[in-house]
Design a protein around this motif. Sequence first.
Motif, short mmCIF file in Angstrom:
data_model
loop_
_atom_site.label_atom_id
_atom_site.label_comp_id
_atom_site.label_asym_id
_atom_site.label_seq_id
_atom_site.Cartn_x
_atom_site.Cartn_y
_atom_site.Cartn_z
N GLU A 152 6.57 -7.82 -6.34
CA GLU A 152 5.34 -7.27 -6.33
C GLU A 152 5.31 -5.61 -6.67
O GLU A 152 4.52 -5.30 -7.48
CB GLU A 152 4.63 -7.79 -5.39
CG GLU A 152 4.29 -9.29 -5.30
CD GLU A 152 3.55 -9.44 -3.91
OE1 GLU A 152 2.19 -9.31 -4.27
OE2 GLU A 152 3.65 -9.99 -3.13
N ILE A 153 6.29 -5.05 -5.85
CA ILE A 153 6.31 -3.52 -5.85
C ILE A 153 6.80 -3.17 -7.07
O ILE A 153 6.19 -2.13 -7.93
CB ILE A 153 7.13 -3.25 -4.73
CG1 ILE A 153 6.28 -3.41 -3.35
CG2 ILE A 153 7.35 -1.56 -4.90
CD1 ILE A 153 7.04 -2.92 -2.05
N ARG A 154 7.84 -3.78 -7.62
CA ARG A 154 8.35 -3.32 -9.06
C ARG A 154 7.32 -3.47 -10.20
O ARG A 154 7.40 -2.89 -10.92
CB ARG A 154 9.65 -4.09 -9.16
CG ARG A 154 10.78 -3.64 -8.25
CD ARG A 154 12.14 -4.28 -8.40
NE ARG A 154 13.15 -3.83 -7.43
CZ ARG A 154 14.52 -4.45 -7.20
NH1 ARG A 154 14.42 -5.57 -7.74
NH2 ARG A 154 15.04 -4.01 -6.28
N ALA A 155 6.52 -4.72 -9.79
CA ALA A 155 5.77 -5.05 -11.20
C ALA A 155 4.46 -3.95 -10.96
O ALA A 155 3.83 -3.58 -12.11
CB ALA A 155 5.10 -6.35 -10.78
N LEU A 156 4.46 -3.30 -9.94
CA LEU A 156 3.53 -2.08 -9.81
C LEU A 156 4.06 -0.75 -10.32
O LEU A 156 3.43 0.18 -10.40
CB LEU A 156 2.90 -1.83 -8.26
CG LEU A 156 2.14 -2.72 -7.72
CD1 LEU A 156 2.09 -2.50 -6.25
CD2 LEU A 156 0.78 -3.10 -8.36
N GLY A 157 5.33 -0.91 -10.79
CA GLY A 157 5.99 0.15 -11.21
C GLY A 157 6.63 0.95 -10.09
O GLY A 157 7.22 2.15 -10.07
N GLY A 158 6.71 0.47 -8.82
CA GLY A 158 7.39 1.15 -7.66
C GLY A 158 8.83 0.86 -7.67
O GLY A 158 9.30 -0.05 -8.17
N GLU A 159 9.33 1.38 -6.49
CA GLU A 159 10.79 1.05 -6.11
C GLU A 159 10.90 0.56 -4.68
O GLU A 159 10.24 0.76 -3.71
CB GLU A 159 11.70 2.45 -5.94
CG GLU A 159 11.75 3.10 -7.59
CD GLU A 159 12.44 4.45 -7.33
OE1 GLU A 159 13.76 4.39 -6.89
OE2 GLU A 159 11.97 5.59 -7.56
N GLU A 168 1.02 -1.21 -0.07
CA GLU A 168 0.05 -0.05 -0.05
C GLU A 168 1.05 1.18 0.05
O GLU A 168 0.43 2.07 -0.66
CB GLU A 168 -0.95 0.04 1.23
CG GLU A 168 -2.01 0.99 1.05
CD GLU A 168 -2.72 1.20 -0.21
OE1 GLU A 168 -3.13 2.08 -0.60
OE2 GLU A 168 -3.25 0.01 -0.45
N PHE A 169 1.85 1.15 0.73
CA PHE A 169 2.93 2.36 0.60
C PHE A 169 3.38 2.59 -0.91
O PHE A 169 3.40 3.46 -1.21
CB PHE A 169 4.18 2.24 1.51
CG PHE A 169 3.87 2.75 2.90
CD1 PHE A 169 3.79 4.21 3.14
CD2 PHE A 169 3.77 1.90 3.83
CE1 PHE A 169 3.60 4.71 4.70
CE2 PHE A 169 3.50 2.31 5.23
CZ PHE A 169 3.36 3.62 5.67
N ALA A 170 3.81 1.41 -1.41
CA ALA A 170 4.20 1.40 -2.89
C ALA A 170 3.09 2.17 -3.54
O ALA A 170 3.47 3.04 -4.69
CB ALA A 170 4.80 0.42 -3.10
N ARG A 171 1.96 1.67 -3.45
CA ARG A 171 0.53 2.07 -4.27
C ARG A 171 0.58 3.81 -4.02
O ARG A 171 0.01 4.49 -4.84
CB ARG A 171 -0.47 1.56 -3.97
CG ARG A 171 -0.66 0.05 -4.44
CD ARG A 171 -2.04 -0.57 -4.35
NE ARG A 171 -1.95 -1.98 -4.58
CZ ARG A 171 -1.97 -2.89 -3.41
NH1 ARG A 171 -1.84 -2.40 -2.16
NH2 ARG A 171 -1.87 -4.07 -3.70
N GLN A 172 0.95 4.25 -2.97
CA GLN A 172 0.56 5.64 -2.57
C GLN A 172 1.94 6.38 -2.97
O GLN A 172 2.29 7.49 -2.41
CB GLN A 172 0.51 5.68 -1.10
CG GLN A 172 -0.95 4.92 -0.97
CD GLN A 172 -2.06 5.85 -1.54
OE1 GLN A 172 -2.18 7.16 -1.71
NE2 GLN A 172 -3.05 4.98 -1.93
N GLY A 173 2.82 5.91 -3.77
CA GLY A 173 3.95 6.56 -4.29
C GLY A 173 5.43 6.46 -3.53
O GLY A 173 6.37 6.91 -3.81
N ALA A 174 5.47 5.54 -2.28
CA ALA A 174 6.63 5.57 -1.31
C ALA A 174 7.70 4.40 -2.10
O ALA A 174 7.18 3.61 -2.92
CB ALA A 174 6.12 5.07 -0.16
N LYS A 175 8.92 4.97 -1.55
CA LYS A 175 9.74 3.75 -1.98
C LYS A 175 10.12 3.10 -0.77
O LYS A 175 10.19 3.67 0.36
CB LYS A 175 11.28 4.81 -2.32
CG LYS A 175 11.06 5.53 -3.46
CD LYS A 175 12.11 6.35 -3.80
CE LYS A 175 11.91 7.46 -4.65
NZ LYS A 175 13.00 8.44 -5.10
#
Length: 301
Positions: free
Chosen positions: A58-65, A24-31
Amino acid sequence: MICKDRVVIVTGAGRGLGRAHALEFARQGAKVVVNDLGVSRDGAGEQTEGPAAEVVAEIRALGGEAVASPHDIATDDGAKALIQLAVDTFGRLDVLVNNAGFLRDRMLINLGEDEWDAVMRVHLKGHFLPLKYAGQHWRAESKAGRQPDARIINTSSGAGLLGSVGQGNYSAAKAGIVGLTLVASAELGRYGVTVNAIAPAARTRMTEEVFAATMAAPGEGEFDAMAPENVSPTVVWLGSPLSADVTGRVFELEGGKIVIMEGFRHGASVDKGERWDPADVDPVVRDLLAKSATPEPVYGA
């Protein structure tokens, strides 16, 4: 994206609540720094990077870091290295979510010293050490003129607030986390750090047996009140800039419910102005108890 570009550490993030928080942090733009040892429900077994690496994927698949952390946060060196990993990888640290833990349940008269020590170590020491080194980092930033807008979210439990039969070690550790939260909130506020705690109820490896025995699984299309993902939105809000004025609080979270827990407060009192005779204490205390709220029952009692 209420946590866009914020750098977040989540301990115990390979499964259950920690995994839900990290995603959820990743979905909200966090690294996100995903910390997990990959051990079994009771903390035993071989350490493996698998669960942390899966959440990072999973986070990287969402486009996150994200980056995985294999550090043992209940050791001085491990906790220090965890904080350094966040700073070295992403250049800063904004949020620490202390979540790691496991269970060694036993009735008190059967509870072994090793079972007591293991639970105290992972829950209480495993909160203290990352908090200590994150606090040191933010203090240094503050003194260098870079005042942080930082957050610590600790994980207590209803067992720590009300007690839980068969979980004396866990209840004591989780109660200790509330005390640690209150002290840290008072001490770290000057450095731009808020410190709060949550008491979540959710279906995870630690609780699945209890919920399987007491609650029916939700039907198709029904709201799953015990899904760990239900807890994470409030955790993410607590980690965001929006919560800058909230500190020293405990939130009980279950399903769609958010409860502000109110702990020990000074209640009814009598001051005689001199030492009491033991025989005179009984009627006075009974009158005070009659004026006071009845304690909520211990879980499982």
